[in-house]
Design an enzyme around this catalytic site. Structure first.
Site: not given
Ligand code: ADP
Length: 542
Positions: A186, A331, A439, A444
């Site tokens: 990650t 994940e 907040k 929120w």
């Molecule tokens: P990746 O880089 O594959 O997107 P990460 O684990 O680095 O995976 O990031 C995941 C996070 O990215 C999610 O938990 C979320 O916060 C954000 N995310 C992914 N897709 C979206 C989406 N379509 N809209 C909003 N947030 C998103």
């Protein structure tokens, strides 16, 4: 009583075997680092993946040993995907956009034995090799005559020389489908990165699911351009799903800019493309001023960050391209939800359809989700209540590699770190990362909503909303904005643009114009960095 069906383990090698046998002539096209276009077939991918497996055997690599890649999306990377995992080793894709110290850290943590890299990344390899004691072979993804002789990197060989010495016959080993197949760290915005360790089983189940009509809807009629990188979460599993369906694959190599992506879409008659919003922003930025059109592109899956409404509208209305909004995370292999309409929605007005398309979508079979409040109590699916989003399923992590960070699960559910609503139809909408939510006065405010409104203004290229400490309200939102080149907009004009688009108390207190918003290794805005940059910022009137 047990069923009487054949019990074959779900293995990655079976995907490339299937591709070779059932759509061996299917095309794989790559723009190479060298600049030219390389073109061959799944049959050749399979042959060369077997040569890779033989080469790893010849290096005496053990079952389960980690083999890393630092590479763009391209055919050699695809061969490594199948050759490494298929032969029982673990593919470790490294994100080259990480800082070299972080790359060194992950290479040591995963104890990589071999690192295969595109020549673009030779400077990274030069700067880290001395600090990677487990690596015994560095492999440059190039022809033998392109291998630099003065790099100073020990045990360096050319990929082509390495595999050409090997036969293209190989008997893929059969083993437990729960065996590790690949890993991805990650981004590690806080603390050290943690790795998701995927299995053959999780990868194959994810590959099947990704092809479903209400998921990515991939088929043999598609020509797919994954702009999402193979160095991060396996390009959303597209290499596996493409082998499964026989779709044509088009790899962009290092060319992620709008012009290069557009040219490839047109010349290779791409029907389907996948990427994060920032990449599509560059594509639209190239096309709009020049009045360019798509000849074949029909659908695009956009995820990784919230897709702004203005982008969905531009693709849909101006270019006739359907946007599939997707949500997931490292994940989760990564797919969790996709936004597609149901039969009952088809007669809705375009405006009402748009309200649905903006959401991150419905769960894929294989991913269960729920939202909970601060006490862990499940919240209703009414589209209003928002809380922490938790998921579970066969392609969601159970724990991190080497147990880093302890047990991440809460009663068997994985906390995503996202805050979301779920409506009665099962459509989930992310309101924020839990650490980014603002907040204000006990309520929120969704930073994503505030950003979406700003980028709908024609003069705004990018926007990031963060909360600033406030003595009365706890926090108040401000929005940092990057203007489009050659366009002007004042603070007052943008604040006025918010009127009527959101509740008055949610309108940001201020607009800060910046040259750029810090971006992380996976193309996401880094709000932690932005907060550091704006640490001396004072809200107006305070
Ligand atoms: P990746 O880089 O594959 O997107 P990460 O684990 O680095 O995976 O990031 C995941 C996070 O990215 C999610 O938990 C979320 O916060 C954000 N995310 C992914 N897709 C979206 C989406 N379509 N809209 C909003 N947030 C998103």
């Amino acid at each position: 009583m047990l069923g009487l069906m054949q019990n074959q383990p779900l293995l990655i090698s079976s995907l490339i075997d299937f591709a070779e046998r059932h759509h061996g002539e299917g095309e794989v096209v790559s723009r190479r680092v060298e600049g030219d276009i390389h073109r061959y077939t799944y049959k050749q991918v399979a042959q060369r993946a077997r040569q890779v497996a033989n080469a790893l055997d010849a290096m005496k690599l053990q079952f389960g040993d980690r083999v890393a890649t630092i590479a763009w999306n391209g055919y050699r990377h695809l061969e490594l995907y199948f050759g490494i995992s298929g032969s029982g080793r673990v593919l470790h894709t490294i994100n080259p956009r990480m800082h070299p110290d972080q790359i060194t850290w992950v290479a040591n943590h995963s104890e990589d034995q071999v690192v295969c890299f595109d020549m673009t990344f030779l400077p990274i390899v030069k700067s880290i090799h001395a600090r990677c004691p487990t690596v015994r072979q560095w492999v440059a993804l190039c022809d033998a005559d392109k291998l630099p002789t003065d790099s100073g990197v020990p045990n360096l060989s050319s990929y082509e020389a390495l595999i050409s010495a090997q036969p293209n016959t190989y008997s893929w080993p059969q083993f437990d489908e729960n065996t590790a197949s690949s890993m991805c760290y990650t981004s590690g915005t806080t603390g050290n990165p943690k790795a998701a360790l995927y299995s053959h089983r999780s990868t194959l189940l994810h590959a099947y699911a990704a092809c479903l009509p209400d998921v990515m809807c991939l088929s043999a009629r598609d020509a797919i351009l994954p702009v999402v990188p193979m160095f991060h979460v396996n390009a959303w599993g597209i290499p596996y799903s493409a082998a499964l369906t026989g779709a044509k694959l088009v790899f962009p190599g290092a060319g992620m800019d709008g012009k290069s992506v557009y040219e490839l879409i047109e010349s290779e008659r791409v029907t389907y493309a996948a990427g994060v919003p920032t990449v599509w922003q560059m594509l639209l930025g190239h096309m709009q001023p020049a009045g360019l059109r798509f000849s074949t592109l029909r659908r695009t899956v956009i995820g990784g960050s919230a897709c702004p409404p203005a982008m969905i509208t531009a693709f849909n209305d101006q270019y006739g391209v359907e946007v599939l909004h997707a949500w997931g995370m490292t994940e989760m292999s990564p797919l969790g939800t996709l936004c597609t309409l149901k039969n009952k929605h088809l007669t809705m007005s375009d405006e009402d359809k748009m309200k649905i398309r903006l959401k991150q979508g419905r769960s894929i079979f294989g991913v269960d989700m729920k939202i909970v409040d601060a006490d862990g109590k499940e919240l209703p699916w009414d589209g209003k209540a928002f809380g922490d989003l938790l998921v579970k399923g066969p392609w969601v992590v159970a724990e991190y590699y080497k147990g880093e960070g302890g047990n991440p699960l809460v009663d068997g559910w994985f906390p995503t770190g996202d805050v979301a609503t779920i409506d009665p139809e099962g459509y989930m909408q992310i309101t924020d990362r839990s650490k980014d939510v603002i907040k204000s006065g006990g309520e929120w405010i969704s930073s994503i909503d505030i950003e979406n409104i700003a980028v709908a203004h024609p003069a705004v290229a990018m926007a990031a909303c963060i909360g600033i400490k406030h003595p009365k309200w706890d926090e108040r939102p401000i929005v940092a904005v990057v203007k489009k080149p050659g366009m002007e907009i004042t603070r007052e004009e943008l604040l006025a643009f918010y009127e009527g688009k959101t509740a008055k108390w949610q309108i940001p207190d201020d607009v800060v114009f910046v040259d750029a918003i810090p971006m992380g290794a996976t193309g996401k805005m880094q709000k932690t960095k932005l907060r550091e940059i704006l640490k001396d910022y004072k809200l107006p009137g305070l």
